[in-house]
Design a protein around this motif. Sequence first.
Motif, PDB file in Angstrom:
ATOM      1  N   THR A 420       0.856  -1.188   0.000  1.00 49.72           N
ATOM      2  CA  THR A 420       0.000   0.000   0.000  1.00 49.72           C
ATOM      3  C   THR A 420       0.892   1.239   0.000  1.00 49.72           C
ATOM      4  OG1 THR A 420      -0.094   0.181   2.411  1.00 49.72           O
ATOM      5  CG2 THR A 420      -1.749  -1.241   1.346  1.00 49.72           C
ATOM      6  N   PRO A 421       0.378   2.419  -0.418  1.00 45.74           N
ATOM      7  CA  PRO A 421       1.178   3.644  -0.357  1.00 45.74           C
ATOM      8  C   PRO A 421       1.625   3.981   1.055  1.00 45.74           C
ATOM      9  CG  PRO A 421      -0.699   3.956  -1.808  1.00 45.74           C
ATOM     10  CD  PRO A 421      -0.910   2.633  -1.117  1.00 45.74           C
ATOM     11  N   GLY A 422       0.810   3.641   2.041  1.00 50.21           N
ATOM     12  CA  GLY A 422       1.154   3.957   3.417  1.00 50.21           C
ATOM     13  C   GLY A 422       2.384   3.236   3.925  1.00 50.21           C
ATOM     14  N   MET A 423       2.792   2.127   3.295  1.00 51.67           N
ATOM     15  CA  MET A 423       3.980   1.396   3.698  1.00 51.67           C
ATOM     16  C   MET A 423       5.262   2.022   3.153  1.00 51.67           C
ATOM     17  SD  MET A 423       2.683  -2.503   2.994  1.00 51.67           S
ATOM     18  CE  MET A 423       1.225  -3.175   3.788  1.00 51.67           C
ATOM     19  N   GLN A 424       5.145   3.010   2.273  1.00 51.06           N
ATOM     20  CA  GLN A 424       6.299   3.513   1.545  1.00 51.06           C
ATOM     21  C   GLN A 424       6.928   4.713   2.260  1.00 51.06           C
ATOM     22  OE1 GLN A 424       6.848   1.320  -0.787  1.00 51.06           O
ATOM     23  NE2 GLN A 424       4.796   0.511  -0.280  1.00 51.06           N
ATOM     24  N   ASP A 425       8.218   4.927   1.969  1.00 52.13           N
ATOM     25  CA  ASP A 425       8.880   6.138   2.418  1.00 52.13           C
ATOM     26  C   ASP A 425       8.213   7.333   1.744  1.00 52.13           C
ATOM     27  OD1 ASP A 425      10.598   4.571   3.861  1.00 52.13           O
ATOM     28  OD2 ASP A 425      12.186   4.594   2.342  1.00 52.13           O
ATOM     29  N   ALA A 426       8.296   8.504   2.375  1.00 52.00           N
ATOM     30  CA  ALA A 426       7.573   9.688   1.895  1.00 52.00           C
ATOM     31  C   ALA A 426       7.914  10.026   0.444  1.00 52.00           C
ATOM     32  CB  ALA A 426       7.877  10.878   2.808  1.00 52.00           C
ATOM     33  N   ASN A 427       9.195   9.901   0.087  1.00 51.59           N
ATOM     34  CA  ASN A 427       9.591  10.287  -1.274  1.00 51.59           C
ATOM     35  C   ASN A 427       9.282   9.212  -2.304  1.00 51.59           C
ATOM     36  OD1 ASN A 427      11.496   8.562  -0.210  1.00 51.59           O
ATOM     37  ND2 ASN A 427      13.164   9.375  -1.454  1.00 51.59           N
ATOM     38  N   MET A 428       8.741   8.071  -1.878  1.00 52.74           N
ATOM     39  CA  MET A 428       8.436   6.991  -2.810  1.00 52.74           C
ATOM     40  C   MET A 428       6.932   6.821  -3.041  1.00 52.74           C
ATOM     41  SD  MET A 428      11.159   5.637  -4.021  1.00 52.74           S
ATOM     42  CE  MET A 428      12.883   6.027  -3.754  1.00 52.74           C
ATOM     43  N   ARG A 429       6.115   7.473  -2.227  1.00 49.42           N
ATOM     44  CA  ARG A 429       4.662   7.294  -2.371  1.00 49.42           C
ATOM     45  C   ARG A 429       4.159   7.803  -3.713  1.00 49.42           C
ATOM     46  NH1 ARG A 429       3.461   9.592   3.693  1.00 49.42           N
ATOM     47  NH2 ARG A 429       4.361   7.786   4.811  1.00 49.42           N
ATOM     48  N   TYR A 436      -3.829   2.615  -4.199  1.00 46.21           N
ATOM     49  CA  TYR A 436      -3.311   1.263  -4.468  1.00 46.21           C
ATOM     50  C   TYR A 436      -3.333   0.408  -3.202  1.00 46.21           C
ATOM     51  CZ  TYR A 436      -0.505  -2.296  -6.817  1.00 46.21           C
ATOM     52  OH  TYR A 436      -0.068  -3.462  -7.399  1.00 46.21           O
ATOM     53  N   ASP A 437      -3.886  -0.789  -3.280  1.00 49.66           N
ATOM     54  CA  ASP A 437      -3.957  -1.726  -2.144  1.00 49.66           C
ATOM     55  C   ASP A 437      -3.908  -3.144  -2.703  1.00 49.66           C
ATOM     56  OD1 ASP A 437      -4.288  -3.039   0.208  1.00 49.66           O
ATOM     57  OD2 ASP A 437      -6.310  -2.297   0.636  1.00 49.66           O
ATOM     58  N   TRP A 438      -2.720  -3.769  -2.599  1.00 57.45           N
ATOM     59  CA  TRP A 438      -2.513  -5.092  -3.207  1.00 57.45           C
ATOM     60  C   TRP A 438      -2.181  -6.133  -2.135  1.00 57.45           C
ATOM     61  CZ3 TRP A 438       1.556  -8.450  -3.006  1.00 57.45           C
ATOM     62  CH2 TRP A 438       1.524  -9.539  -3.902  1.00 57.45           C
ATOM     63  N   SER A 439      -2.698  -7.367  -2.296  1.00 53.36           N
ATOM     64  CA  SER A 439      -2.371  -8.485  -1.401  1.00 53.36           C
ATOM     65  C   SER A 439      -2.433  -9.773  -2.201  1.00 53.36           C
ATOM     66  CB  SER A 439      -3.357  -8.548  -0.231  1.00 53.36           C
ATOM     67  OG  SER A 439      -3.128  -9.720   0.543  1.00 53.36           O
ATOM     68  N   ASP A 440      -1.526 -10.736  -1.819  1.00 54.10           N
ATOM     69  CA  ASP A 440      -1.555 -12.020  -2.525  1.00 54.10           C
ATOM     70  C   ASP A 440      -2.432 -13.055  -1.842  1.00 54.10           C
ATOM     71  OD1 ASP A 440      -0.009 -12.516  -0.315  1.00 54.10           O
ATOM     72  OD2 ASP A 440       1.722 -13.319  -1.399  1.00 54.10           O
ATOM     73  N   ASN A 441      -2.955 -12.728  -0.648  1.00 51.92           N
ATOM     74  CA  ASN A 441      -3.853 -13.621   0.081  1.00 51.92           C
ATOM     75  C   ASN A 441      -3.182 -14.967   0.404  1.00 51.92           C
ATOM     76  OD1 ASN A 441      -6.047 -11.742   0.099  1.00 51.92           O
ATOM     77  ND2 ASN A 441      -6.361 -12.204  -2.082  1.00 51.92           N
ATOM     78  N   VAL A 442      -3.971 -15.976   0.728  1.00 50.26           N
ATOM     79  CA  VAL A 442      -3.434 -17.272   1.147  1.00 50.26           C
ATOM     80  C   VAL A 442      -3.204 -18.134  -0.092  1.00 50.26           C
ATOM     81  CG1 VAL A 442      -3.833 -19.354   2.505  1.00 50.26           C
ATOM     82  CG2 VAL A 442      -4.600 -17.130   3.368  1.00 50.26           C
ATOM     83  N   LEU A 443      -1.939 -18.467  -0.342  1.00 45.49           N
ATOM     84  CA  LEU A 443      -1.584 -19.253  -1.515  1.00 45.49           C
ATOM     85  C   LEU A 443      -0.953 -20.578  -1.091  1.00 45.49           C
ATOM     86  CD1 LEU A 443       0.118 -16.464  -3.663  1.00 45.49           C
ATOM     87  CD2 LEU A 443      -2.261 -17.246  -3.792  1.00 45.49           C
ATOM     88  N   GLU A 444      -1.205 -21.611  -1.899  1.00 42.42           N
ATOM     89  CA  GLU A 444      -0.579 -22.906  -1.626  1.00 42.42           C
ATOM     90  C   GLU A 444       0.943 -22.812  -1.713  1.00 42.42           C
ATOM     91  OE1 GLU A 444      -0.662 -27.520  -3.284  1.00 42.42           O
ATOM     92  OE2 GLU A 444      -2.137 -26.060  -3.981  1.00 42.42           O
ATOM     93  N   ALA A 445       1.418 -21.984  -2.642  1.00 41.76           N
ATOM     94  CA  ALA A 445       2.864 -21.843  -2.808  1.00 41.76           C
ATOM     95  C   ALA A 445       3.517 -21.185  -1.606  1.00 41.76           C
ATOM     96  CB  ALA A 445       3.162 -21.020  -4.065  1.00 41.76           C
ATOM     97  N   GLU A 446       2.701 -20.500  -0.793  1.00 39.72           N
ATOM     98  CA  GLU A 446       3.232 -19.801   0.368  1.00 39.72           C
ATOM     99  C   GLU A 446       3.036 -20.587   1.661  1.00 39.72           C
ATOM    100  OE1 GLU A 446       5.331 -17.731  -0.662  1.00 39.72           O
ATOM    101  OE2 GLU A 446       4.616 -15.997   0.439  1.00 39.72           O
TER     102      GLU A 446
END
Length: 981
Positions: A420-429, A436-446
């Motif tokens: 998410t943008p909130g996880m980024q350093d100020a100059n990288m947002r 933007y809000d992305w997640s891979d959720n629960v995966l078998e590969a993980e």
Amino acid sequence: MGSTHNNRHWARTLAAAGAALATLAAGLLVAGTADAATMRDPFERSIQNGNPGLWTNVGTITFSNGKKYENMAQSLGVVDRVNGKNTYCIEADTLYTGTTGDWGDWTDERTKPDAQRLAWLTDRHNGDRDDLTQAAIAGLIHQKLDPMGNEYLNGLRQLGWADGPSWDAYAAKMNSLWNEAVANTPKDLDMQYQYTTGKRKGTINVGIRNENETYIAGVQYTLTLNGPAVFDQTGTNTISGTTTNSAQHVAWTATGNGEVTPTFKYKVPKAAKLESPNQNLMTDKDPETVSKNITFQVQANFKPTIRSDQSDHRIEYGHAPEDDLTWHVDPTGGDWIQGATVKSTGTLYYFANKPVEGRTTVRDGVKVATATAAGDRDGATNHVDASSITMDPGFVKTHPGASPSSLPATGWYTWVWEITPGMQDANMRQYLPADYDWSDNVLEAETTLHARSMQPTITSSVSAAYKHDQSKVTGADGIERPAVQIGSAAASDRTDVVYLEKGGVIRDQVTLGVADINGDGKTDTADWLHTKTGQGEGRETEANQITIRVNGALYGGMTREQAEQAQKDAAAGKTVELPKQAVKLATTTFTTNRAGDYLLSSRKGEKPAGVWKAENGIDLTNLPSGYATFVYDITNRDQDTKAQTGIEPSGDYPFAKDVHEAPFSKDETIMGRLTPKLDSAVSSKEIKAGETTVDRLVVAKTNEKDVWPTYPQSNVTEGETPKGTPLSLDFHGVLYKVSDDPAAAIEQTDTVPDNAVKVHETDIKDVTKFGTYSTDSFTLTEAGTYAWHWTMTPSLTGDQNHNPLAALAWRQLTHGKVQHAFGLASEIVRVRKPDTPRCEVSTRSQGEVTMENGRADLHDELLLRNCEQAAKAEFELWRQTGGDQSGDVLVTVTGKVDAKDGIHSPTVTVRETGTYYWREKVYDRTGKLISYGDARKPNETVTVKEKPLASTGTGVLPAVAAGMLLAGLGAAFALRNRRRA
């Protein structure tokens, strides 16, 4: 040149009649218009109009095409000005009458590059009134563009300047101006783009270069961006500037995503040509605009994603649930912006049951830990290990002691990653869309399964180790038989035993396996622990399975009854202990990181996994006869897991429990066949004819732990345990006459010599234990030398499985021939005639010799008695070894000397300490050997020792004590001398 120089003007006027023609011909200094040219004297035009240039002296110039200017002064410079521009002649051999004609672009391709440089030069110096400069420009135009120009310039050089610089100075000015034109005339435009921060920021790199590919300074330009980008300096899509001596880097920033086309514009003077009916002229036109454009893509933000796959879907105790991340972009958001570093937070969840992708959510699990990862490009990778995992305080509270490498229980652990943008350093947002809000959720590969330890298994088969053995042994009957026999279930003992000859190769085959600890119904690398370098999906292979140590031992010296009972107990699942009399014969250790079959052998040439090594005092070529068993252990304490996995071994790591293969397990027993050692001694080594002799056969152990074989008695009551019946052996003895000479020497040999004559035979039967057995007495009536020879004559031969007891007895007894060497000193009987003196031969050695300077000189002394027939003698020097005589080494045989009592052997030099002995050979005058000395006789032995070191511990005695000591020594010496007297 100006018109104020009166003397020069006067000279020109006097010469006007001649010079007018030259002026018309060269057309160098002319009036301002075509009409003026028809109204004025050509000479006067230059003076009145003030066009700059130089005059030559009067003279004649002749051209190669036949034209000439005779007895005239020549002028060189600007001929006129048209539309504010200087014009110059370009036809030296054609009359100039004015500027009549049509102006147009310079079209001649051959001279066009030079015309363009001259256009730049004329434009650059259009307002320059210097005579030398304009004369040099006019000269360059003739030189570069006029076919007759070089001929004309040569003529001018010969005439010389009437009132001006030297020709060298003029030529230098021409060169200087030409270099200036070459250096500053644009040839092409260099324009490139460069990204500096992904496709979000970059520069337009522009510059104008000459024909030498050198950047030109001072050219004004305009640069325009067409597309979603602006220049950083102006904040708009347009910027103007002036070129420098290097490429200029004009920074830009994307304002959106798409295609940008920058256009670069600048002005360049162009060459113009007057096509005239008289003389053609050259000038420069007003500069025209030149432009160039390129196209590239820009991108203001993007949508990063992560593809993750846990490093190992089955982790071992001591290892964290590591994860492998690969950064990508959502193609709908464009490419990754260079220079953008994006952060993501991962959360590790615990599930009691294996998660199902698409159905299981994070709400079904327990939060265990978190980790942070960062990516700086599409395709960037991260590896999350224990050092980058932070345990969740709530999880640690309910599971004290939990850590990334010490998870509390077996179960499934899954990583879930978010961006998410909130996880980024100020100059990288700025690089991510605001929502933007992305997640891979629960995966078998993980998802990974946490396991704690492995469980090796071991079985072994001695029969498998010997099934291809092709070694043979020749029996007493001369028949060659296999030296190895594998027991059969049809045998009377019903035991699995491999029977071996003494001195055979010790072998066993171990099968190493592993238990199915992950419960998938198969055993493979997933059931094995792996090294630290083997952690991670795709790296967890057989090649990096941990190496485990297997220890083996061979215990022997046991009876058949002990072996049979132990095998039965082992088969019944009972605990089997080794009997007290068991002797550890050999040990081996091998390491491996794979399941499979492993050969263990005492012969290195077979390249076994482990080599059997004898215990102290044990000779593997002479193992005790009797039964022996292999025992194997795989224990936690013997494993080197600290170096491989980073974890110290413990009671349940790396194995759930230690592995021990009990003694006498199935197919783990060998039997060393009985091979007795034979020796004998006659009752008397020397007798008179008519006296009797008795021989004593010694049936001895070849190893002090040898066990006499037994087999079960056959006539037992049903239900009773049959007692062991010892094997019964027969021995056959033969007395041979070797020589009629009682003093004849007999050499020890492995076989009976052809000249030996059999004089007596006897048997000793039913030998059931080791011991000494005597023959009946036998009378020898003829003088001579005799020798006994014994062989074992077993009555059990061949394959006797039709008689189980006989077959068992046969398997336990050597299949080879048992005998002793012929000519043993203890077996020789010398029979002499009554009252016949015996030739006695012996020697006397030096006893003990000290090495001097790394060498010792040895000799022997021959002693003869009653040996009138002795003629020659030779001496053998032997080096005695630690074993029996068979291992002694012959050092040398000396040359023959006369056989006389007291004579010395030739000197032999040795360079090693040790025990040596002499053996003498005495021959009669016919060359017949009449005496050969025995080996290792005390009076024949000499010991070679190192020279002792001098004592250094005396110190310095006080004078009185020294005197007393000397006095004492003197007294002792005197007493000793008196006693000798």
